[in-house]
Enzyme design. Structure first.
Site, PDB file in Angstrom:
ATOM      1  N   LYS A 193     -76.252  45.060  18.050  1.00 42.27           N
ATOM      2  CA  LYS A 193     -75.770  44.410  19.273  1.00 42.27           C
ATOM      3  C   LYS A 193     -74.391  44.939  19.614  1.00 42.27           C
ATOM      4  O   LYS A 193     -73.541  45.129  18.733  1.00 42.27           O
ATOM      5  CB  LYS A 193     -75.751  42.888  19.069  1.00 42.27           C
ATOM      6  CG  LYS A 193     -75.402  42.105  20.337  1.00 42.27           C
ATOM      7  CD  LYS A 193     -75.511  40.594  20.075  1.00 42.27           C
ATOM      8  CE  LYS A 193     -75.143  39.772  21.307  1.00 42.27           C
ATOM      9  NZ  LYS A 193     -75.258  38.307  21.047  1.00 42.27           N
ATOM     10  N   SER A 206     -77.875  35.603  24.173  1.00 44.11           N
ATOM     11  CA  SER A 206     -77.267  36.831  24.628  1.00 44.11           C
ATOM     12  C   SER A 206     -77.788  38.078  23.913  1.00 44.11           C
ATOM     13  O   SER A 206     -77.557  39.198  24.352  1.00 44.11           O
ATOM     14  CB  SER A 206     -75.748  36.748  24.455  1.00 44.11           C
ATOM     15  OG  SER A 206     -75.414  36.601  23.064  1.00 44.11           O
ATOM     16  N   SER A 243     -78.171  32.380  20.408  1.00 43.89           N
ATOM     17  CA  SER A 243     -78.346  33.729  20.962  1.00 43.89           C
ATOM     18  C   SER A 243     -79.110  34.706  20.085  1.00 43.89           C
ATOM     19  O   SER A 243     -79.358  35.832  20.494  1.00 43.89           O
ATOM     20  CB  SER A 243     -76.973  34.324  21.312  1.00 43.89           C
ATOM     21  OG  SER A 243     -76.401  33.631  22.385  1.00 43.89           O
TER      22      SER A 243
END
Length: 485
Positions: free
Chosen positions: A79, A154, A178
């Protein structure tokens, strides 16, 4: 058949038997990215030259010896809010569009030590603020099961890349859900560890008392392997828990006989899609059939969780994002005439609307005259939410419910309604506020979109969470389904 359809032991056996090379795994990753990335759009930055060099070095090592670690040679996506030395880290924000870190996050260093191969950096909501991946400053990521739908957020890029077969596994971060929510939307496994179990050093902070890094994988066993590699005390992280790390793989016994499960009535009532609720009840029947017992319980303060979370997370974001001022790093406005202009314009031009919204909310909650009424009150309610979980765990081993109240929604469907968007995290936020572990595993489909089962455990009891998830997975085949892109 993709090499990524094999489980980890099968890949190791093929590497050990010289049937495949690490270069083949990396080729598989980039070939798949070339085939589907125009539809999924999970990546922001690719690391192809370096990844191929690393693969060649590991192949040479393999020819002179053997597979040296559980994650040896496996392609991983990171990420884009975890810093990677020499590889652009943007947090999906224009503010950091030119940011190339000079060191690795601790989790990245641990994956390198385990000899995994970094394929690239994955898309996300800007600074991890969002639940749909539509808040990326660059482009939205699409759900591999239906590209008209969001992958969740996210960590939407992290979930979509695994579901689409672009990487073998990925790392995401979870502040209010997330990791778990996008895992549910994309039909994969996502684990949020106990707060402090995995180092946050090198994770660009959103809400420091909530942020936690965890794995997104195709199955529970892989999640256990990744957790074994990334968990552990880190003196560079002041919130790191100095505790012994359990053997998560030994926990995967498949035995849940006598397990006591609490099912919160607040997680199965108003606002939950009836079809999603039906899938959770089916999952409970599977666990019942394995000898577990379940009863309805109550987490009475969970109704305050969303309001509590957005006050606390926004307050911490307001403080953490103050460092982005256009002076030290990141993009600087070209239109400034003086120092105040430089601050104002750099932040106005660099941050997207959701980030600005949360900074403004957090600054207001922390301001003189409002601190006690909002921030302090939210901290008090957070304690009550944690006490609710403690009381249930006095009698039960595990808590189970849906990961999200619905399946994924269409891109653009909720982007103009932030309050509705925030409510998508209503099942995951209480767990984050309490700092306890939870995993989302696939438990079926509604209208051809995946549903996630959330299994919540006591603090530092990831072993039980993984054991229950693995037992459920072994008696269902939802995790074996793959989207047809």
């Amino acid at each position: 058949m993709s090499l990524f359809d094999l489980n980890l032991q099968q890949i190791h056996a093929k590497l050990q038997g010289k049937e495949i090379k690490v270069s083949d795994l990396v080729d598989q990753s980039y070939t798949r990215i070339g085939q589907v990335e125009n539809k999924v759009r999970a990546f922001l930055t690719l690391n192809e030259e370096n990844a191929r060099q690393t693969a060649a070095q590991l192949d040479e090592q393999l020819s002179n010896g053997s597979v040296s670690g559980d994650l040896f040679g496996l392609p991983v996506g990171i990420k884009d809010n975890m810093v990677t030395e020499g590889l652009k880290t943007t947090c999906a924000s224009k503010f950091l569009s030119n940011h190339i870190p000079i060191y690795d996050a601790t989790v990245v260093s641990k994956l390198k030590a385990a000899q995994a191969v970094t394929i690239g950096k994955l898309n996300m909501d800007e600074f991890a603020m969002g639940g749909s991946n539509e808040n990326s400053a660059y482009h939205p990521t699409h759900n591999p099961w239906n590209t008209d739908y969001v992958p969740g957020g996210s960590s939407g890029g992290s979930a979509a890349a695994v579901a689409a077969g672009e990487v073998y596994f990925s790392l995401g971060s979870d502040t209010g859900g997330s990791i778990r929510q996008p895992a549910a939307y994309c039909g994969i496994v996502g684990l949020k560890p106990t707060y402090g179990l995995v180092s946050r050093y090198g994770l660009v902070a959103f809400a420091s008392s909530l942020d936690q890094i965890g794995p997104l994988t195709k199955n529970v066993e892989d999640a256990a392997y990744v957790m074994q590699a990334i968990a552990g005390y880190d003196p560079k992280d002041s919130t790191s828990a100095n505790v012994d790390i359990a053997n998560y793989l030994n926990a995967l016994t498949g035995d849940v006989k006598g397990l006591r499960i609490g099912v919160p009535k607040e997680y199965m009532g108003k606002g939950i899609d009836p079809a999603v609720k039906a899938k959770i009840l089916e999952a409970l029947k599977v666990l019942e059939g394995l000898g577990a017992v379940w009863e309805e319980v109550s987490l009475p303060h969970s109704k305050y969780a969303v309001a509590t979370y957005y006050l606390l997370a926004s307050s911490e974001a307001s403080s953490n994002l103050a460092r982005f001022d256009g002076i030290r790093y990141g993009v600087r406005s070209d239109n400034a005439r003086n120092l105040l202009d430089l601050y104002n314009l750099s932040r106005s031009e660099g941050f997207g609307p959701e980030v600005k919204r949360r900074i403004m909310l957090g600054t207001y909650a922390l301001s003189s005259g409002y601190y006690d009424a909002y921030y302090l009150k939210a901290q008090q309610v957070r304690t009550l939410i944690k006490q609710d979980f403690d009381q249930v765990f006095d009698k039960y081993d595990i808590i189970i419910g849906p990961t999200a109240p619905t399946t994924a929604f269409k891109i653009g469907e909720q982007s103009s309604d932030p309050l509705t968007m925030y409510l998508n995290d209503i099942m995951t936020i209480p767990v984050s506020l309490a700092g306890i572990p939870a995993i989302s595993v696939p438990c079926g489909f509604v209208n051809d979109l995946p549903v996630g089962l959330q299994i919540i455990g006591k603090a530092l009891d990831e072993a039980t969470v993984l054991r229950v998830a693995h037992a459920f997975e072994q008696h269902t085949d939802h995790h074996k389904q793959r989207p047809q892109l």
